[in-house]
Design an enzyme around this catalytic site. Structure first.
Site, PDB file in Angstrom:
ATOM      1  N   GLY A   1     -13.330  -3.634  -0.394  1.00 21.23           N
ATOM      2  CA  GLY A   1     -14.690  -3.124  -0.184  1.00 21.23           C
ATOM      3  C   GLY A   1     -15.046  -2.028  -1.168  1.00 21.23           C
ATOM      4  O   GLY A   1     -16.176  -1.961  -1.665  1.00 21.23           O
TER       5      GLY A   1
ATOM      6  N   ARG B   1       0.822  -1.220   0.000  1.00 25.77           N
ATOM      7  CA  ARG B   1       0.000   0.000   0.000  1.00 25.77           C
ATOM      8  C   ARG B   1       0.852   1.263   0.000  1.00 25.77           C
ATOM      9  O   ARG B   1       0.458   2.276  -0.595  1.00 25.77           O
ATOM     10  CB  ARG B   1      -0.928  -0.003   1.203  1.00 25.77           C
ATOM     11  CG  ARG B   1      -2.040  -1.007   1.020  1.00 25.77           C
ATOM     12  CD  ARG B   1      -2.963  -1.009   2.202  1.00 25.77           C
ATOM     13  NE  ARG B   1      -4.133  -1.809   1.912  1.00 25.77           N
ATOM     14  CZ  ARG B   1      -4.943  -2.310   2.824  1.00 25.77           C
ATOM     15  NH1 ARG B   1      -4.702  -2.091   4.097  1.00 25.77           N
ATOM     16  NH2 ARG B   1      -5.985  -3.008   2.479  1.00 25.77           N
TER      17      ARG B   1
ATOM     18  N   LYS C   1     -20.526 -16.186  -0.238  1.00 28.62           N
ATOM     19  CA  LYS C   1     -21.949 -15.984   0.025  1.00 28.62           C
ATOM     20  C   LYS C   1     -22.678 -15.161  -1.028  1.00 28.62           C
ATOM     21  O   LYS C   1     -22.180 -14.128  -1.473  1.00 28.62           O
ATOM     22  CB  LYS C   1     -22.107 -15.268   1.363  1.00 28.62           C
ATOM     23  CG  LYS C   1     -21.728 -16.149   2.537  1.00 28.62           C
ATOM     24  CD  LYS C   1     -22.072 -15.467   3.815  1.00 28.62           C
ATOM     25  CE  LYS C   1     -21.984 -16.443   4.965  1.00 28.62           C
ATOM     26  NZ  LYS C   1     -22.154 -15.769   6.237  1.00 28.62           N
TER      27      LYS C   1
ATOM     28  N   GLY D   1     -12.539  -8.629  -3.471  1.00 24.60           N
ATOM     29  CA  GLY D   1     -12.753  -9.939  -2.850  1.00 24.60           C
ATOM     30  C   GLY D   1     -11.473 -10.738  -2.834  1.00 24.60           C
ATOM     31  O   GLY D   1     -10.400 -10.230  -3.173  1.00 24.60           O
TER      32      GLY D   1
HETATM   33  P1  AMP Z   1     -15.345 -13.526  -0.948  1.00 22.04           P
HETATM   34  O1  AMP Z   1     -14.623 -12.748   0.106  1.00 22.04           O
HETATM   35  O2  AMP Z   1     -16.825 -13.353  -0.934  1.00 22.04           O
HETATM   36  O3  AMP Z   1     -14.744 -13.337  -2.310  1.00 22.04           O
HETATM   37  O4  AMP Z   1     -15.201 -15.057  -0.540  1.00 22.04           O
HETATM   38  C1  AMP Z   1     -13.980 -15.675  -0.501  1.00 22.04           C
HETATM   39  C2  AMP Z   1     -14.059 -16.959   0.248  1.00 22.04           C
HETATM   40  O5  AMP Z   1     -14.943 -17.849  -0.375  1.00 22.04           O
HETATM   41  C3  AMP Z   1     -12.731 -17.662   0.318  1.00 22.04           C
HETATM   42  O6  AMP Z   1     -12.282 -17.655   1.642  1.00 22.04           O
HETATM   43  C4  AMP Z   1     -13.029 -19.069  -0.169  1.00 22.04           C
HETATM   44  O7  AMP Z   1     -12.424 -20.063   0.621  1.00 22.04           O
HETATM   45  C5  AMP Z   1     -14.527 -19.140  -0.025  1.00 22.04           C
HETATM   46  N1  AMP Z   1     -15.115 -20.176  -0.902  1.00 22.04           N
HETATM   47  C6  AMP Z   1     -15.005 -20.308  -2.218  1.00 22.04           C
HETATM   48  N2  AMP Z   1     -15.624 -21.430  -2.632  1.00 22.04           N
HETATM   49  C7  AMP Z   1     -16.133 -22.037  -1.540  1.00 22.04           C
HETATM   50  C8  AMP Z   1     -16.865 -23.226  -1.302  1.00 22.04           C
HETATM   51  N3  AMP Z   1     -17.184 -24.040  -2.300  1.00 22.04           N
HETATM   52  N4  AMP Z   1     -17.229 -23.531  -0.042  1.00 22.04           N
HETATM   53  C9  AMP Z   1     -16.888 -22.689   0.970  1.00 22.04           C
HETATM   54  N5  AMP Z   1     -16.198 -21.559   0.813  1.00 22.04           N
HETATM   55  C10 AMP Z   1     -15.821 -21.214  -0.422  1.00 22.04           C
END
Ligand code: AMP
Length: 417
Positions: free
Chosen positions: A398, A36, A219, A375
């Site tokens: 974010g 950063r 999610k 993400g």
């Molecule tokens: P995000 O911050 O919403 O981009 O989510 C990232 C997280 O999603 C990472 O820590 C991944 O380990 C998790 N992730 C991706 N695929 C899966 C899955 N099939 N089951 C559980 N967690 C997942």
């Protein structure tokens, strides 16, 4: 009126620059990753080379009061080393008038952590847990009132304002947004902000078609607004990762113990219906790597994504899903990737995410524009060594997510207004 840093004459001017120096520190207060700080260097060096002086401001961590653990003094020597000039330090960001006034061209002053003051975020602190609504309202009004003085003091140090902190551009804080009004003709984006804004525009406003978004992560709830905005923009929508199972279950599939959000199944179906109506091709995972535990030594097998046995959970995209997605990616001219398609933190479940990174690199080499942002996909491409092989990797988690939701970020709006 917005100015551009390249055409601004900094000769004899003092520039107050909001950067994101919120770097990780170890228990000895040593910087463990200075990305950063390095990201802001081109802007800082530009001001100095142009004959200006610098007043640098940032937050570090989330202090709720003055707390030496979160002092920017910990990074002073490193900032000085990277900039190649001595950097002075103001122990209190609200009492730096004399130091700012004494700055000569080429000199640099770093202000102490802005978040030592509640006024930076404009949120009351120290409220009793049982505070009444009235008390909360009064405390909020009080901090908003004193925030005006706080902003005015910061603005009084300088002749021009530069925002180069994309990581906090989605916050309407004193230093990221409110201060801009004191510099109606002398406010501008730094190079990092400019790069991020161009990258966002390249996908949201000027995308070459076909345009494909790959949305993964854990999610649906955290990506709902992004998915909805993407439906207005893209030709192809690849939905992978943990969030994909909510869509598969909503369509009547069996997902075993995979991650899902039952309460979001109606919205998932709505997204699929809307996509059909708009002619957006949706590519869910057709085949999944499942595991009987969330660990490197788990047993695994590859099964159809809608026939996952009980006791097993989807942890990565299967080869057939990856092959279909690869075709789509390689036929795209613009690609946005947000969120990993598997649990990439565990090596055994990282193959899908690695394959997407490879496909993106290949499409980019063929001339497509690719943006990775908002993400854990950023961590994935960086960790896997692909960050130089895609067109742009965003620095703001974010902030990028909110931009992809179609929001005009307060830190951007304040400069454009
Ligand atoms: P995000 O911050 O919403 O981009 O989510 C990232 C997280 O999603 C990472 O820590 C991944 O380990 C998790 N992730 C991706 N695929 C899966 C899955 N099939 N089951 C559980 N967690 C997942």
């Amino acid at each position: 009126m917005q100015q551009f840093i390249d055409s601004y004459d900094f000769t004899g001017k003092k520039a107050i620059v909001r950067v994101d120096f919120n770097v990780p520190l170890n228990e000895n207060f040593e910087i463990t990753d200075d990305t950063r700080i390095r990201a802001a260097l081109p802007t800082l060096k530009k001001v100095l080379a142009g004959g200006g002086a610098l007043i640098i401001m940032s937050h570090l961590g989330r202090p709720k009061k003055v707390d030496p653990k979160f002092s920017l003094k910990h990074i002073l020597a490193h900032v000085s080393e990277l900039l190649g000039v001595p950097v002075q330090f103001a122990e209190d960001c609200q009492k730096a008038q004399a130091q700012a006034a004494a700055l000569k061209p080429g000199e640099v002053l770093l202000l102490e952590n802005l978040r030592y003051y509640a006024e930076e975020e404009g949120k009351p602190r120290g409220l009793a847990e049982d505070a009444t609504d009235e008390e909360k309202k009064a405390a909020k009004a009080a901090v908003k009132a004193s925030q005006k003085e706080f902003v005015k003091t910061l603005a009084s140090y300088a002749d021009c304002y530069i925002n180069d902190a994309f990581g906090t551009a989605h916050r309407a804080h004193a230093s990221t947004a409110l201060i801009a009004e004191y510099f109606p003709n002398d406010k501008m984006f730094g190079y990092l902000m400019e790069g991020e804004i161009k990258a966002i525009d390249n996908v949201l406003k000027n995308a070459q078609r076909p345009f494909t978004a790959i949305i993964g992560g854990s999610k649906v709830s955290s990506k709902l607004a992004v998915l909805e905005n993407m439906l207005e923009k893209v030709d192809n929508l690849i939905i992978g990762g943990g969030m994909g199972y909510t869509f598969i279950k909503a369509q009547g599939g069996h997902i075993g113990n995979s991650l899902h959000e039952d309460e979001l199944m109606p919205q998932a179906l709505e997204i699929l219906a809307k996509a059909k109506e708009k002619g957006v091709n949706v590519y869910l995972s057709v085949q999944t790597l499942v595991a009987d535990a969330f660990s490197q030594d788990a047993n695994t097998q590859v099964v159809p994504s809608n026939e996952i046995p009980e006791g097993w959970e989807g942890v990565d995209a299967g080869p057939e899903s990856l092959a279909r997605w690869r075709d789509v990616i390689l036929n795209s001219k613009t690609i946005l990737w947000n969120g990993p398609v598997g649990v990439f933190e565990i090596e055994k479940f990282a193959q899908g995410t690695l394959q997407i990174a490879k496909d993106l690199a290949e499409a980019t080499e063929k001339g497509a524009y690719s943006l990775v942002g908002g993400g854990d996909s950023v961590a994935a491409v960086t960790q896997m060594g692909f960050s130089k092989k895609v067109s742009y990797v965003s620095t703001g988690g974010g902030a990028m997510l909110e931009a992809l939701e179609g929001k005009l970020l307060p830190g951007i709006a304040a400069i454009l207004e």
